[in-house]
Structure formats: structure tokens, C-alpha cells
Write a protein that holds these residues in place. Structure first.
Motif, PDB file in Angstrom:
ATOM      1  N   ALA A 195      33.509  46.547 -64.252  1.00  0.00           N
ATOM      2  CA  ALA A 195      34.750  45.710 -64.714  1.00  0.00           C
ATOM      3  C   ALA A 195      35.663  45.322 -63.403  1.00  0.00           C
ATOM      4  CB  ALA A 195      35.602  46.644 -65.479  1.00  0.00           C
ATOM      5  N   ALA A 196      35.573  46.173 -62.348  1.00  0.00           N
ATOM      6  CA  ALA A 196      36.380  45.818 -61.282  1.00  0.00           C
ATOM      7  C   ALA A 196      35.743  44.594 -60.448  1.00  0.00           C
ATOM      8  CB  ALA A 196      36.573  47.104 -60.164  1.00  0.00           C
ATOM      9  N   LEU A 197      34.475  44.430 -60.439  1.00  0.00           N
ATOM     10  CA  LEU A 197      33.931  43.390 -59.673  1.00  0.00           C
ATOM     11  C   LEU A 197      34.059  42.158 -60.582  1.00  0.00           C
ATOM     12  CD1 LEU A 197      31.864  42.317 -57.524  1.00  0.00           C
ATOM     13  CD2 LEU A 197      29.927  42.763 -59.165  1.00  0.00           C
ATOM     14  N   GLY A 198      34.167  42.331 -61.833  1.00  0.00           N
ATOM     15  CA  GLY A 198      34.468  41.217 -62.540  1.00  0.00           C
ATOM     16  C   GLY A 198      35.645  40.468 -62.303  1.00  0.00           C
ATOM     17  N   LEU A 199      36.826  41.625 -62.326  1.00  0.00           N
ATOM     18  CA  LEU A 199      38.060  41.019 -62.148  1.00  0.00           C
ATOM     19  C   LEU A 199      38.499  40.526 -61.007  1.00  0.00           C
ATOM     20  CD1 LEU A 199      41.006  41.389 -63.155  1.00  0.00           C
ATOM     21  CD2 LEU A 199      41.213  43.612 -62.318  1.00  0.00           C
ATOM     22  N   PHE A 200      37.578  41.079 -59.823  1.00  0.00           N
ATOM     23  CA  PHE A 200      37.911  40.619 -58.649  1.00  0.00           C
ATOM     24  C   PHE A 200      37.314  38.982 -58.430  1.00  0.00           C
ATOM     25  CE2 PHE A 200      36.390  40.076 -54.112  1.00  0.00           C
ATOM     26  CZ  PHE A 200      37.424  40.165 -53.412  1.00  0.00           C
ATOM     27  N   LEU A 201      36.222  38.688 -58.873  1.00  0.00           N
ATOM     28  CA  LEU A 201      35.614  37.512 -58.959  1.00  0.00           C
ATOM     29  C   LEU A 201      36.580  36.602 -59.713  1.00  0.00           C
ATOM     30  CD1 LEU A 201      31.885  38.524 -59.397  1.00  0.00           C
ATOM     31  CD2 LEU A 201      33.073  37.773 -57.059  1.00  0.00           C
ATOM     32  N   LEU A 202      37.072  37.108 -60.732  1.00  0.00           N
ATOM     33  CA  LEU A 202      38.054  36.350 -61.472  1.00  0.00           C
ATOM     34  C   LEU A 202      39.137  35.555 -60.918  1.00  0.00           C
ATOM     35  CD1 LEU A 202      38.358  35.251 -64.652  1.00  0.00           C
ATOM     36  CD2 LEU A 202      39.815  37.230 -64.957  1.00  0.00           C
ATOM     37  N   GLY A 203      39.817  36.367 -59.887  1.00  0.00           N
ATOM     38  CA  GLY A 203      40.805  36.031 -59.021  1.00  0.00           C
ATOM     39  C   GLY A 203      40.500  35.101 -58.042  1.00  0.00           C
ATOM     40  N   THR A 204      39.246  34.673 -57.510  1.00  0.00           N
ATOM     41  CA  THR A 204      38.732  33.934 -56.341  1.00  0.00           C
ATOM     42  C   THR A 204      39.482  32.617 -56.179  1.00  0.00           C
ATOM     43  OG1 THR A 204      36.635  34.924 -56.648  1.00  0.00           O
ATOM     44  CG2 THR A 204      36.649  32.879 -55.304  1.00  0.00           C
ATOM     45  N   ARG A 205      39.767  32.068 -57.285  1.00  0.00           N
ATOM     46  CA  ARG A 205      40.654  30.866 -56.996  1.00  0.00           C
ATOM     47  C   ARG A 205      42.045  30.913 -56.550  1.00  0.00           C
ATOM     48  NH1 ARG A 205      38.253  26.175 -59.165  1.00  0.00           N
ATOM     49  NH2 ARG A 205      36.447  26.554 -60.388  1.00  0.00           N
ATOM     50  N   THR A 206      42.487  31.843 -56.638  1.00  0.00           N
ATOM     51  CA  THR A 206      44.111  32.206 -56.104  1.00  0.00           C
ATOM     52  C   THR A 206      44.190  32.859 -54.710  1.00  0.00           C
ATOM     53  OG1 THR A 206      44.261  34.656 -57.019  1.00  0.00           O
ATOM     54  CG2 THR A 206      44.293  32.723 -58.482  1.00  0.00           C
ATOM     55  N   TYR A 207      42.910  33.365 -54.163  1.00  0.00           N
ATOM     56  CA  TYR A 207      42.968  33.868 -52.969  1.00  0.00           C
ATOM     57  C   TYR A 207      43.201  33.270 -51.689  1.00  0.00           C
ATOM     58  CZ  TYR A 207      40.857  37.737 -55.962  1.00  0.00           C
ATOM     59  OH  TYR A 207      40.759  38.597 -56.755  1.00  0.00           O
ATOM     60  N   ARG A 208      43.813  33.849 -50.649  1.00  0.00           N
ATOM     61  CA  ARG A 208      43.982  33.338 -49.500  1.00  0.00           C
ATOM     62  C   ARG A 208      43.016  34.008 -48.490  1.00  0.00           C
ATOM     63  NH1 ARG A 208      50.710  33.716 -48.675  1.00  0.00           N
ATOM     64  NH2 ARG A 208      51.243  32.076 -50.315  1.00  0.00           N
TER      65      ARG A 208
END
Length: 572
Positions: free
Chosen positions: A237-250
Motif C-alpha cells: 500500500a505504501a508503494l501505491g500511495l507513493f506512486l499516486l503522488g508522483t505528479r505533485t513532487y519536486r
């Protein structure tokens, strides 16, 4: 990407103000402040850390009971194995951070490490559900001479150390990547970055409190395989959540320079080659420093100035630049602080080892027929942390700010020192409580009955757990911020791995200390400090020893902290 003009560079357009200098989005395009980073991106990353910590602590916090139970190890051997594994898990981030900062970048390293993490937890679950061929008499607490099949033991330890390796790529990069979502050059985001480390630790502890109670209950009362399987699901679940935020990262822009590690080692090698030359010849004329290092740096570790000199027979001039030498000095300047945190790291090991085994011997009943798992008492570390961080942020910092005039109240090193003092207090309390437990066991005639419950409530252990939790608010969070803030910007992942390595080396020291004391006190048929029958052991002596060592460490820390020169004007 065009550079944004400095404070004295005249008026800037709103478009330029919205562009974050030195960062891009996931497509490699200039990133806007209004649509990226900040607490939105940090929220995804903090959520990832909560899930990962749940997975990690779901394994580590009750590991000693699995080793002394299903694997049939002695208390001392199990404690040594737990400390050795914790040491590996805390040292492996050095390799993970090097790979991230030099080759893959933090984002890719996190993704790859997460996949390995999930596979390792899957194998660990498999090792626990394999049918054990141990005879029925091996299942009793009195018989620790039996062991499960060799293939089961090999698979268990292989997967366990694979977890440690995976954590090495995950742990330093996630926190550094989270802090990267705040622009240190922006006043508002700079202040938010300072709070990020506090709330990071707050969410990490608070988010795992309830869930860990469920895992501990399942492991001790239902099934170890299911108890190990839940962390595997959490990590997925942690990996899925991390990938979900990709578009917002710097994503920080990497320059075309050599990797930080190679620059550091080249300075050391060059200084060593020129060791016989006069340091007076190393006159600094190259002023190409990137402005991230302190002006006083040239006054420390002057022997590294010899790296500025050309080796004999060379016509190329200096082989290292001024900024590279200053960068190496900044990193070496952390070594005294690193070394004076090792005993604190040994203390940090006690809740998951001997505190845990103490609780097993005490009255853990909540009501008739319902006992709380001894490992669940570790939740009071998190409770102490969760309750105290808001007090620290909302009460202590404003009060300290009024007296010191610093934006964050007290310096990072002052914060670390206060936590060290509290850790000494926790060891003193632990020693006194253990003395009382032994006294109760003697008075009740339980010395020769290791499986009998000592009529002393397990709640007596709460103060030492809470004190550890409060000390973490000061020392753990302080060390995180210190090793992130006081290294050159390209060393951020490595800086956090250096912080973690304190606990890695401390874990190995704890293992060595237990082994040495066991040999010194338990030979010749004697019951040593760590006897399997804790009613004949002397954990209280061990706690007093750690309290004394911690006091000496605090004295050394204060000495080095007073002479430390911060590398940024903030000096927080």
C-alpha cells in the motif's frame, strides 16, 4: 532553467516568483510553487513513511519473542541477533543513500527499494507459515534446546536481512525526498521545512500506535504468519500511495559534477598524498564555493587544505577545488557529534529487547483471560512522542524563541543534548523498576520458577517507555534535522543515512556489549546478567551501566557541541 534573480535583483514577475529554482517536475519541466511540493506532496510521503514504519516495527518490535519462541533461541542469543539485525538495517542506508545521490536519484531508489521490501516481507511470511517439524516438547517454554528445520531458519534469516537491505534504500531517501518538497530559499517554506521533521516523527509514531497493537496481538495469540503478512500488505500500500503522488513532487536538479562521495574521497586522497608538504603553501585563491558552507570552515581540519596543492610532478595546478575541500571539512565536522550519539543508540535498543522480556515475566492481565502482549508496551514510546511534539511545537519553542531570539527556539545541538539527558533518566528508572521486580520475585519465592508470573503490574514499565519517547522528540528529531541541514545540499540522503548509521553502529555495540557481559558474568555454570530465567538475571546492573556510559557520553557531547561551527546562518 533561467535563474531567479536574488533579493537585490530588482522586481520580478509573478511568473518567475512562482517558479521553484533548482527543481523540476516528474517530466523534467520547470516546476511551479503553487502546484507542487509543500505540505501536499509531503502528505503523500509522510503517509508512505507511516505505512513503511508499520511494516518495519511489525517485524522488529516483537522479533525477540519470535526468536526465543518458535526459533527456540536463548534470551542472550536472541538479543544479540536482534541488535545485529537492527545494526544492519541502520547501516545499509549508507549504501542506499550513496546509490541515490550518485546514480539513481531518490525517487527511483525509493521505488526499487519498495519492490525489494515487499518481496522480502513475502518471503518472511512464507518462512513463518512453513510447516514446522519440531517435536511437541520443543513448543514448551522450558525447552529451548530444539530448533525448527534448517531450511526454515535459513529462509527466515535470509528474508529478514533482505528487509534490512531494502530498508537501506527506502529510509534515507523518503525523508530527504520529503524535505526536498520545501524550498529553503523561500521564507515561508523554510519555516515549514523546520516543522516538517517534527510532524514527520509525530505522524510516524501516531499512525502506527493502534495498528501495531493489532499486529502484536495476532503474532502472540493467533498466528505469526498472519502477523508478518500484514506488514507485507502495508508495504505494498505504501508503494501505491507513493506512486499516486508522483505528479505533485519536486525533483532536485542534479548538476554535472562528480558524485558527492567521489568528491569527498578525492579530497582525502589528495590531502594524504600531499601530507609531507607545508600547509602554509595551501593558500586558498579559488572562491568558487556554492555558498552553502560556513566561512569558518577553513579554520577547521586545516590538513585538508593540502588537497588544494598539485601533487609532485603535476603541471595541472590544484586537483581539488576550494568548495570541494570545504565540503569535505563540513562532513568531517559531523564526526564528533556522530560518535557521541552511539551510547544513546545502545539505549535505544533496550525497548525492543530487554524491556520486552521484562514485560513477559510481569502481570499483563487487563481482565481475567486477557493479557496484553509485552511488545505492545512499546506503544507508550509513541504515545510519549505524540503527546509531547505538540507541546514542544506550540509551547516550548515559542517560549525558547522569546528568550533566545532564534526562529526555532533552541539550536539543534541543544535539542539533542536535552534528549540525551532524558535517556539517562530512562535508564535510571528502568534499573530501579527492575530491582523492584527482582525483589518481588524473591519475596514471592519465584526465583526458581521462570515461567511463573511475578505479581507486579506491567504498568510499572510505562515510565521508562514514556521517557524514551520524550527523549526521542529531542534527540532523534534533532539528529534527523542536524544531519540533513548541516551537510552540503547534494549530501542530503547521505546525511540522513549518517544519522541512521549512528543507530546501526549502536546496535552492533549493544550486541557486542551483551555478548561480552554474558561471557564475563555467565561462565562456569553461573547465572549471568542475562540468564534465561530473568528472576535470576540482573538486568538492573546492565541498566545502571548504560546510565553511567550515557552520562559520560553527554559530557563528551557537550564539549564537542560547544566547539561546533554551524554551516548555515540559521544555526538552529
Amino acid at each position: 532553467m533561467a535563474a531567479v534573480s536574488g533579493p537585490g535583483g530588482g522586481a520580478r514577475s509573478p511568473l518567475l516568483d512562482d517558479v521553484v529554482n533548482g527543481a523540476v517536475d516528474h517530466r523534467g519541466q520547470p516546476v511551479r510553487r503553487s502546484s507542487s511540493g509543500g505540505w501536499t506532496s509531503a502528505g503523500f510521503i509522510i503517509g508512505v513513511e507511516v505505512a513503511e514504519r508499520f511494516a518495519y516495527y511489525g517485524i522488529s518490535s516483537n522479533l525477540i519473542n519470535y526468536l526465543t519462541g518458535p526459533l527456540g533461541q536463548s534470551v542472550a542469543t536472541a538479543a544479540e541477533n536482534v541488535s545485529a539485525w537492527e545494526g544492519m538495517a541502520s547501516l545499509s542506508p549508507l549504501l542506499g543513500a550513496f546509490i541515490a545521490d550518485s546514480f539513481l536519484g531518490r525517487y527511483r531508489t525509493i521505488v526499487i527499494a519498495s519492490v525489494v521490501y515487499i518481496a522480502a516481507l513475502g518471503l518472511l511470511t512464507l518462512s513463518a507459515v512453513l510447516p514446522s517439524l519440531r517435536p511437541s516438547d520443543c513448543q514448551t517454554a522450558e525447552n529451548n534446546s530444539c530448533s525448527p528445520p534448517l531450511h526454515q531458519v535459513v529462509l527466515f534469516f535470509f528474508s529478514l536481512y533482505l528487509v534490512a537491505i531494502a530498508q537501506g534504500g527506502h529510509k534515507p531517501c523518503v525523508q530527504a525526498f520529503g524535505a526536498d518538497q520545501f524550498d529553503g530559499q523561500n521564507p515561508q517554506e523554510c519555516k515549514a521545512k523546520s516543522s516538517f521533521f517534527n510532524w514527520w516523527y509525530f505522524c510516524m509514531c501516531g499512525g502506527t500506535l493502534l495498528t501495531l497493537q493489532i499486529v502484536f496481538y495476532i503474532e502472540e495469540n493467533l498466528n505469526w504468519g498472519l502477523g508478518f503478512g500484514l506488514p507485507c500488505i502495508s508495504m505494498a500500500a505504501a508503494l501505491g500511495l507513493f506512486l499516486l503522488g508522483t505528479r505533485t513532487y519536486r525533483f532536485s536538479i542534479k548538476g554535472g559534477e562528480r558524485s558527492p562521495f567521489l568528491r569527498f574521497t578525492s579530497v582525502l586522497v589528495a590531502a594524504f598524498k600531499n601530507r609531507k608538504k607545508s600547509s602554509s603553501l595551501a593558500i586558498v585563491t579559488d572562491q568558487d564555493s556554492r555558498g552553502t558552507l560556513h566561512d569558518e570552515g577553513s579554520e577547521q581540519f586545516k590538513f585538508l587544505n593540502k588537497a588544494l596543492l598539485a601533487p609532485d610532478g603535476s603541471e595541472d595546478g590544484k586537483i581539488c577545488t576550494f568548495s570541494e575541500v570545504e565540503e569535505a571539512k563540513a562532513v568531517l565536522g559531523l564526526s564528533p557529534i556522530w560518535a557521541t550519539g552511539l551510547v544513546y543508540a545502545v539505549v535505544f535498543q533496550q525497548p525492543i529487547t530487554f524491556f520486552n522480556k521484562q514485560g513477559v515475566t510481569m502481570d499483563r492481565s487487563i481482565r481475567p483471560g486477557l493479557n496484553i502482549p509485552s511488545a505492545s508496551l512499546q506503544s507508550f514510546i509513541g504515545i510519549g512522542t505524540v503527546l509531547f511534539i505538540p507541546i514542544y511545537e506550540r509551547v516550548l519553542v515559542p517560549l525558547a524563541r522569546a528568550f533566545t531570539g532564534r526562529p526555532v527556539g533552541i539550536t539543534m545541538l541543544q535539542r539533542i543534548g536535552i534528549g540525551m539527558f532524558l535517556s539517562i533518566t530512562s535508564m535510571v528508572v528502568a534499573a530501579l523498576v527492575e530491582s523492584e521486580r527482582l525483589k518481588t520475585a524473591r519475596e514471592c519465592g519465584l526465583i526458581d520458577k521462570p515461567n511463573a508470573t511475578v505479581p507486579m503490574s506491567v504498568w510499572w514499565l510505562i515510565p521508562q517507555y514514556v521517557l524514551i519517547g520524550v527523549s526521542d522528540v529531542f534527540t532523534m528529531v534533532g539528529l534527523q534535522e542536524f544531519f540533513y541541514d548541516q551537510v552540503p545540499s547534494e549530501w542530503r540522503s547521505i546525511g540522513l543515512s549518517l544519522y541512521l548509521s549512528i543507530f546501526g553502529v549502536g546496535s552492533f555495540l549493544s550486541s557486542f556489549l551483551v555478548s561480552a557481559i554474558e561471557k564475563a558474568t555467565g561462565g562456569g555454570g553461573r547465572e549471568g546478567w542475562f540468564a534465561n530465567n530473568l528472576n535470576k538475571a540482573h538486568l538492573d546492573y546492565f541498566y545502571w551501566l548504560l546510565a553511567g556510559m550515557s552520562a559520560l557520553e553527554l559530557i563528551a557531547f557537550i564539549y564537542f557541541a560547544n566547539s561546533y561551527v554551524y554551516n548555515r546562518a540559521r544555526q538552529s
